[in-house]
Design a protein around this motif. Structure first.
Motif, PDB file in Angstrom:
ATOM      1  N   LEU A  43       0.835  -1.194   0.000  1.00  0.00           N
ATOM      2  CA  LEU A  43       0.000   0.000   0.000  1.00  0.00           C
ATOM      3  C   LEU A  43       0.877   1.255   0.000  1.00  0.00           C
ATOM      4  O   LEU A  43       1.968   1.266   0.562  1.00  0.00           O
ATOM      5  N   TYR A  44       0.386   2.293  -0.658  1.00  0.00           N
ATOM      6  CA  TYR A  44       1.034   3.604  -0.613  1.00  0.00           C
ATOM      7  C   TYR A  44       0.419   4.403   0.537  1.00  0.00           C
ATOM      8  O   TYR A  44      -0.790   4.383   0.740  1.00  0.00           O
ATOM      9  N   GLU A  45       1.286   5.105   1.272  1.00  0.00           N
ATOM     10  CA  GLU A  45       0.802   6.019   2.301  1.00  0.00           C
ATOM     11  C   GLU A  45       1.173   7.438   1.882  1.00  0.00           C
ATOM     12  O   GLU A  45       2.343   7.748   1.682  1.00  0.00           O
ATOM     13  N   VAL A  46       0.146   8.276   1.732  1.00  0.00           N
ATOM     14  CA  VAL A  46       0.358   9.652   1.298  1.00  0.00           C
ATOM     15  C   VAL A  46       0.101  10.588   2.478  1.00  0.00           C
ATOM     16  O   VAL A  46      -0.948  10.516   3.117  1.00  0.00           O
ATOM     17  N   THR A  47       1.089  11.433   2.758  1.00  0.00           N
ATOM     18  CA  THR A  47       0.981  12.412   3.833  1.00  0.00           C
ATOM     19  C   THR A  47       0.763  13.791   3.217  1.00  0.00           C
ATOM     20  O   THR A  47       1.511  14.210   2.334  1.00  0.00           O
ATOM     21  N   PHE A  48      -0.259  14.473   3.687  1.00  0.00           N
ATOM     22  CA  PHE A  48      -0.628  15.785   3.172  1.00  0.00           C
ATOM     23  C   PHE A  48      -0.287  16.845   4.220  1.00  0.00           C
ATOM     24  O   PHE A  48      -0.678  16.728   5.378  1.00  0.00           O
ATOM     25  N   GLN A  49       0.429  17.870   3.794  1.00  0.00           N
ATOM     26  CA  GLN A  49       0.753  18.983   4.684  1.00  0.00           C
ATOM     27  C   GLN A  49      -0.005  20.202   4.177  1.00  0.00           C
ATOM     28  O   GLN A  49       0.250  20.701   3.082  1.00  0.00           O
ATOM     29  N   ALA A  50      -0.964  20.675   4.983  1.00  0.00           N
ATOM     30  CA  ALA A  50      -1.830  21.780   4.574  1.00  0.00           C
ATOM     31  C   ALA A  50      -1.605  22.992   5.459  1.00  0.00           C
ATOM     32  O   ALA A  50      -1.301  22.870   6.653  1.00  0.00           O
ATOM     33  N   ILE A  51      -1.748  24.166   4.890  1.00  0.00           N
ATOM     34  CA  ILE A  51      -1.609  25.407   5.652  1.00  0.00           C
ATOM     35  C   ILE A  51      -2.715  25.486   6.694  1.00  0.00           C
ATOM     36  O   ILE A  51      -3.882  25.199   6.410  1.00  0.00           O
ATOM     37  N   ASN A  52      -2.341  25.875   7.905  1.00  0.00           N
ATOM     38  CA  ASN A  52      -3.310  26.065   8.979  1.00  0.00           C
ATOM     39  C   ASN A  52      -3.812  27.507   8.926  1.00  0.00           C
ATOM     40  O   ASN A  52      -3.073  28.432   9.258  1.00  0.00           O
ATOM     41  N   PRO A  53      -5.035  27.744   8.484  1.00  0.00           N
ATOM     42  CA  PRO A  53      -5.522  29.118   8.327  1.00  0.00           C
ATOM     43  C   PRO A  53      -5.598  29.876   9.642  1.00  0.00           C
ATOM     44  O   PRO A  53      -5.503  31.097   9.665  1.00  0.00           O
ATOM     45  N   THR A  54      -5.745  29.172  10.764  1.00  0.00           N
ATOM     46  CA  THR A  54      -5.801  29.832  12.076  1.00  0.00           C
ATOM     47  C   THR A  54      -4.478  30.500  12.393  1.00  0.00           C
ATOM     48  O   THR A  54      -4.412  31.638  12.829  1.00  0.00           O
ATOM     49  N   GLU A  55      -3.368  29.770  12.126  1.00  0.00           N
ATOM     50  CA  GLU A  55      -2.035  30.313  12.388  1.00  0.00           C
ATOM     51  C   GLU A  55      -1.705  31.442  11.429  1.00  0.00           C
ATOM     52  O   GLU A  55      -1.029  32.398  11.779  1.00  0.00           O
ATOM     53  N   LYS A  56      -2.206  31.334  10.199  1.00  0.00           N
ATOM     54  CA  LYS A  56      -1.869  32.328   9.189  1.00  0.00           C
ATOM     55  C   LYS A  56      -2.696  33.600   9.328  1.00  0.00           C
ATOM     56  O   LYS A  56      -2.402  34.607   8.705  1.00  0.00           O
ATOM     57  N   SER A  57      -3.745  33.552  10.107  1.00  0.00           N
ATOM     58  CA  SER A  57      -4.600  34.722  10.261  1.00  0.00           C
ATOM     59  C   SER A  57      -3.921  35.760  11.133  1.00  0.00           C
ATOM     60  O   SER A  57      -2.912  35.512  11.776  1.00  0.00           O
ATOM     61  N   THR A  58      -4.510  36.943  11.194  1.00  0.00           N
ATOM     62  CA  THR A  58      -3.956  38.020  12.019  1.00  0.00           C
ATOM     63  C   THR A  58      -4.768  38.215  13.290  1.00  0.00           C
ATOM     64  O   THR A  58      -4.682  39.252  13.936  1.00  0.00           O
ATOM     65  N   SER A  59      -5.559  37.226  13.628  1.00  0.00           N
ATOM     66  CA  SER A  59      -6.394  37.325  14.814  1.00  0.00           C
ATOM     67  C   SER A  59      -5.548  37.176  16.071  1.00  0.00           C
ATOM     68  O   SER A  59      -4.370  36.860  16.028  1.00  0.00           O
TER      69      SER A  59
END
Length: 392
Positions: A43-59
């Motif tokens: 089996l292939y295992e695919v790891t996805f790294q996605a931007i965390n919008p909470t961290e990228k926000s200016t809140s």
């Protein structure tokens, strides 16, 4: 009247929307992909790294979360694994911003990469100019998840690869389309930069890594050599520079020249241009490599006189010898592995198709027998802001 028609048409388009439109708050912006292989389960295992919008926000909450979120899934194919990720993550994946693709060493050695990029060429959402890396002695999943002190993990990996390839020359900024071209060629094998983990892996996978002065980090280490789509070994250090020198992709590097009493003088490479030629003589390849290079003295740890022309000439002679030696050592190393990572076979095909057709099916056995001739003309064009070294 024409203006009215155009205005009405544009208004209709705006009302109609776009069939491929996705709301941002329902989209996962994928910046990195890691691909591993479970040889026991096939089996292939695919790891996805996605931007965390909470961290990228200016809140006010920004800075409390990790810069990325990571999720992974398995499948018989990469496509199946990607679709299965919907069981673990609520958003639709957007692959248009991928900065790096990481391949686990087990996948590269056992399953190979011959068919790995089929999905990327068929799916227009993923660019084929994305750089590739091999997780050396590690899973891609682990290497991609090491949290750097600055930047997102995927951005850090891509920047590290680009800077090292340009400034040191022991790694290569290899893109998907370049690997595909080498895999389709009978006279060239691909090389992909390797990267491992230095430090405590468990610490590197947590936010505690931000709090350490000596933090766990990823470290580039050599070029992975492939034969028939499978990783067979690594070419490292100065030998690895030979690949970029011959392919004319080297942008910069350094060359240390022995002075005396175990001291060295350092040359910064500013320019390197090679011309390689392959001919057949008595059923034996003759490979000639002619290189012109330019550098400057950027550090001197000995008292040798460099204010005179004769002093500079002596360094140029040594630089030409050392530069030629590392090129020759790299070619010898590849010949030992019977792996033409330089594309000499492709050069022969382009220059003499008739001769190439005679060895096309047996280049793997013919290349190690090749006679290699390397000539280097290295010029020194400066000594920086200082001429004479400090006295020792």
């Amino acid at each position: 009247m024409i203006r009215v028609i155009i205005a009405v048409s544009m208004f209709a388009l705006l009302l109609g929307g776009c069939s491929s439109y996705s709301e941002l708050n329902k989209t996962a912006v994928i910046v990195g992909l890691g691909i591993d292989y479970d040889s026991k389960k096939n089996l292939y295992e695919v790891t996805f790294q996605a931007i965390n919008p909470t961290e990228k926000s200016t809140s006010a909450s920004a800075g409390r979360a990790l810069p990325v979120v990571v999720f992974s899934s398995k499948g018989k194919t990469i496509s199946e694994a990607a679709r299965k990720s919907t069981e673990r993550f609520s958003r639709e994946n957007d692959y248009s911003h991928i900065a790096i693709i990481m391949i686990g060493e087990e996948l590269a050695r056992k399953a190979g990469i011959n068919y790995l990029f089929d999905v990327f060429e068929r799916d227009g959402r993923i660019r084929v100019n994305v750089p590739l890396m091999i997780a050396k002695k590690e899973k891609a999943k682990n290497v991609m998840n090491i949290l750097p002190s600055i930047e997102d993990p995927a951005a850090s990996l891509e920047s590290k690869l680009k800077n090292s390839a340009q400034l040191l020359g022991e790694t290569s900024y290899t893109k998907i389309y370049q690997v595909i071209a080498a895999l389709e060629s009978n006279g060239e094998e691909p090389v992909i930069s390797g990267i491992g983990i230095s430090g405590n892996v468990e610490q590197g996978l947590t936010k505690k890594n931000y709090e350490k002065l000596f933090y766990t980090h990823t470290q580039l280490n050599g070029l992975g050599m492939f034969k028939k789509g499978k990783l067979i070994g690594w070419i490292e250090g100065n030998k690895a520079k030979s690949v970029q020198i011959i392919k004319n992709t080297i942008k910069g590097s350094n060359l240390s020249l022995y002075c005396s009493k175990k001291n060295y003088t350092s040359l910064q490479l500013r320019y390197s241009k090679s011309k390689a030629k392959v001919i057949m003589r008595d059923n034996k390849p003759i490979i000639t490599v002619n290189v012109k290079a330019i550098g400057v003295i950027d550090e001197s740890l000995c008292n040798r006189n460099i204010s005179s022309l004769s002093g500079i000439k002596s360094f140029e002679k040594e630089a030409s010898s050392n530069y030629g030696k590392l090129i020759r050592e790299g070619i010898d190393y590849a010949q030992d592995y019977k792996c033409d990572v330089f594309g000499f076979g492709e050069m022969l095909r382009k220059s003499n198709l008739k001769e190439w057709q005679k060895v096309q099916g047996k280049w793997e056995k013919t290349f190690p027998k090749a006679e290699v001739q390397v000539t280097v003309d290295f010029k020194i064009e400066g000594t920086g802001m200082r001429v004479q070294p400090y006295p020792f």
